[in-house]
Enzyme design. Structure first.
Site, PDB file in Angstrom:
ATOM      1  N   LYS A  19       0.780  -1.306   0.087  1.00 18.95           N
ATOM      2  CA  LYS A  19       0.013  -0.032  -0.050  1.00 18.95           C
ATOM      3  C   LYS A  19       0.761   1.281   0.118  1.00 18.95           C
ATOM      4  O   LYS A  19       0.669   2.124   0.768  1.00 18.95           O
ATOM      5  CB  LYS A  19      -0.908   0.025   1.129  1.00 18.95           C
ATOM      6  CG  LYS A  19      -2.526   0.163   0.776  1.00 18.95           C
ATOM      7  CD  LYS A  19      -3.401  -0.077   1.678  1.00 18.95           C
ATOM      8  CE  LYS A  19      -4.704   0.747   1.364  1.00 18.95           C
ATOM      9  NZ  LYS A  19      -5.066   0.702  -0.055  1.00 18.95           N
TER      10      LYS A  19
HETATM   11  N1  PMP Z   1      -5.974  -4.171  -4.003  1.00 25.10           N
HETATM   12  C1  PMP Z   1      -5.683  -2.901  -3.843  1.00 25.10           C
HETATM   13  C2  PMP Z   1      -4.828  -2.451  -5.036  1.00 25.10           C
HETATM   14  C3  PMP Z   1      -6.088  -2.059  -3.043  1.00 25.10           C
HETATM   15  O1  PMP Z   1      -5.957  -0.823  -3.033  1.00 25.10           O
HETATM   16  C4  PMP Z   1      -7.243  -2.628  -2.020  1.00 25.10           C
HETATM   17  C5  PMP Z   1      -8.082  -1.401  -1.033  1.00 25.10           C
HETATM   18  N2  PMP Z   1      -6.992  -1.312  -0.174  1.00 25.10           N
HETATM   19  C6  PMP Z   1      -7.607  -3.735  -1.896  1.00 25.10           C
HETATM   20  C7  PMP Z   1      -6.736  -4.920  -2.940  1.00 25.10           C
HETATM   21  C8  PMP Z   1      -8.297  -4.409  -1.045  1.00 25.10           C
HETATM   22  O2  PMP Z   1      -7.758  -4.419   0.180  1.00 25.10           O
HETATM   23  P1  PMP Z   1      -8.570  -4.283   1.654  1.00 25.10           P
HETATM   24  O3  PMP Z   1      -9.406  -5.266   1.435  1.00 25.10           O
HETATM   25  O4  PMP Z   1      -7.709  -4.361   2.839  1.00 25.10           O
HETATM   26  O5  PMP Z   1      -9.205  -3.020   1.679  1.00 25.10           O
END
Ligand code: PMP
Length: 318
Positions: free
Chosen positions: A159
Site C-alpha cells: 500500500k
Molecule cells: N488491492 C488494492 C490495490 C487495493 O488498493 C485495495 C484496497 N485497500 C485492496 C486490494 C483491498 O484491500 P482491503 O480489503 O484490505 O481494503
C-alpha cells in the site's frame, strides 16, 4: 444520512481542525511517492445508533508492517494510533458510513530521492463515504492494457502511495472506455487484482483467488471473504488464474474496503456466467455487510464501537 465533510484530522501527534493539517510543497513524499497508507471503513448501525470500525486492529497491524518496508519510523505505536483514530471519530461525531485514511510519509522538506535520513510523520482523516462502485446489480471490468507492478519494482503488497500510479492509469483507462473497473494481469500474464480491490472467481462451486505472490495487496476484505466462505463450507483455492478463466468463470466479484463486495457480471464485454449476479456472490456480499456493520454476532469481534452509549453520547468506552 448526513452529507457534511470532515472537520478534524490527526496531525502532528494530535487531533486538530482539518485546516491546520497542512504540509509544505517541499514535502519529500509528495515528490517521490514515499508514503504508505491504509483504508479503513466505519459503518453506521442505525438500529444501535453506533459507529463500528471494521477490523481496525488488522488494518493497523498491516500498516505497521508496511511502514517497515519504507523505513517510515514514526513515533506512534499501533496502540496510540488506534486511540487517535477513536478520538478523531468521537470528535467528528459521524452518524453515517465513513472511510478512514491513515497516511505515513517522508515528511522532510528536502530534495533528493531516498528512504534514509528523512523524517517521517503520520496523519489520519476520515470522511463520510457511500458506495465506491455503485453497482449492486453487477459491474463491468476490462483487462487492463497496463500490467501489474512487480514485487521487484514497487511492491503492490505494501500500500505504497507511489504504487497507486499503476492503479490510477488502469482505472482511468477503464473509465474512459466505459468500464467500471480494470483487472490487472501480472507480467507473466496471469490475473492479479482490480485497481483497488481483490478478485474472486467462482468455478465449480469453489472460490478461486490469486495468491499473495500475484502482485496483489493482501486485502483484509479478501481475508474476510475467505473466513465467511469457511462459515458456508465453501472451499477456497489460492492459485494463479489464467486470463481465459475470467471468461469461463461461473461468477466473479471484487472486494476491498472502499468497494465492499461488488459482483462483476461483464469482463471485456463478455457475460460472466449468465451475466447476472451469482448466488454465492450475493450471499457473501450480504454476510460481509452484516459482519461489518456489527449485525452478525459471530463476527462481532471484528467491529470496534466508537461511541459508548446507545444515544451516541461521547463518553469513553475503553
Ligand atoms: N488491492 C488494492 C490495490 C487495493 O488498493 C485495495 C484496497 N485497500 C485492496 C486490494 C483491498 O484491500 P482491503 O480489503 O484490505 O481494503
Amino acid at each position: 444520512m448526513t452529507t457534511r465533510v470532515n472537520r478534524y484530522a490527526y496531525f502532528g501527534g494530535k487531533v486538530v481542525p482539518i485546516e491546520k493539517a497542512k504540509v509544505s510543497i517541499m514535502t519529500s513524499a509528495l515528490h517521490y511517492g514515499t508514503g504508505v497508507f491504509e483504508g479503513i471503513r466505519g459503518f453506521w448501525n442505525a438500529q444501535e445508533r453506533q459507529l463500528y470500525v471494521f477490523r481496525l486492529r488488522d488494518h493497523l497491524e498491516r500498516f505497521a508492517r508496511n511502514l517497515r518496508l519504507l523505513l517510515l519510523d514514526v513515533p506512534e505505536t499501533t496502540d496510540a494510533l488506534d486511540g487517535a483514530i477513536i478520538e478523531l471519530l468521537r470528535r467528528e461525531r459521524f452518524e453515517t458510513d465513513i472511510y478512514i485514511r491513515p497516511l505515513a510519509y517522508k515528511s522532510s522538506d528536502r530534495v533528493g530521492v531516498r528512504l534514509h535520513d528523512l523524517e517521517s510523520a503520520v496523519a489520519v482523516f476520515a470522511v463520510p463515504f457511500g458506495e465506491y462502485i455503485d453497482r449492486p446489480d453487477g459491474a463491468s471490468a476490462m483487462v487492463s492494457s497496463w500490467r501489474r507492478l512487480s514485487d521487484n519494482a514497487i511492491p503492490p503488497r505494501n500500500k505504497i502511495s507511489g504504487a497507486y500510479v499503476n492503479s490510477a492509469l488502469a482505472k482511468t483507462e477503464a473509465a474512459s472506455l466505459g468500464f467500471d473497473d480494470a483487472l490487472f494481469l501480472c507480467e507473466d500474464g496471469t490475473v492479479s487484482e482490480a485497481s483497488a480491490a481483490n478478485l474472486f472467481l467462482v468455478r465449480d462451486g469453489r472460490l478461486v483467488t490469486p495468491p499473495r505472490t500475484a502482485g496483489i495487496l493482501e486485502g483484509i476484505t479478501r481475508a474476510t471473504i475467505m473466513e465467511l466462505a469457511v462459515d458456508l463450507g465453501i472451499a477456497v483455492e489460492e492459485r494463479r488464474i489464467g486470463r481465459s478463466e475470467l471468461y469461463v468463470a461461473d461468477e466473479a466479484f471484487i472486494c476491498g474496503t472502499a468497494v465492499g463486495v461488488v459482483p462483476v457480471t461483464f469482463v471485456d464485454r463478455r457475460a460472466v456466467g449468465d451475466g447476472r449476479v451469482g448466488a454465492l456472490c450475493r450471499d457473501l456480499r450480504r454476510r460481509y455487510i452484516d459482519a461489518a456493520s456489527g449485525r452478525d454476532p459471530r463476527h462481532r469481534a471484528w467491529c470496534t464501537p466508537v461511541y459508548a452509549l446507545a444515544d451516541s453520547a461521547l463518553a469513553p468506552q475503553r
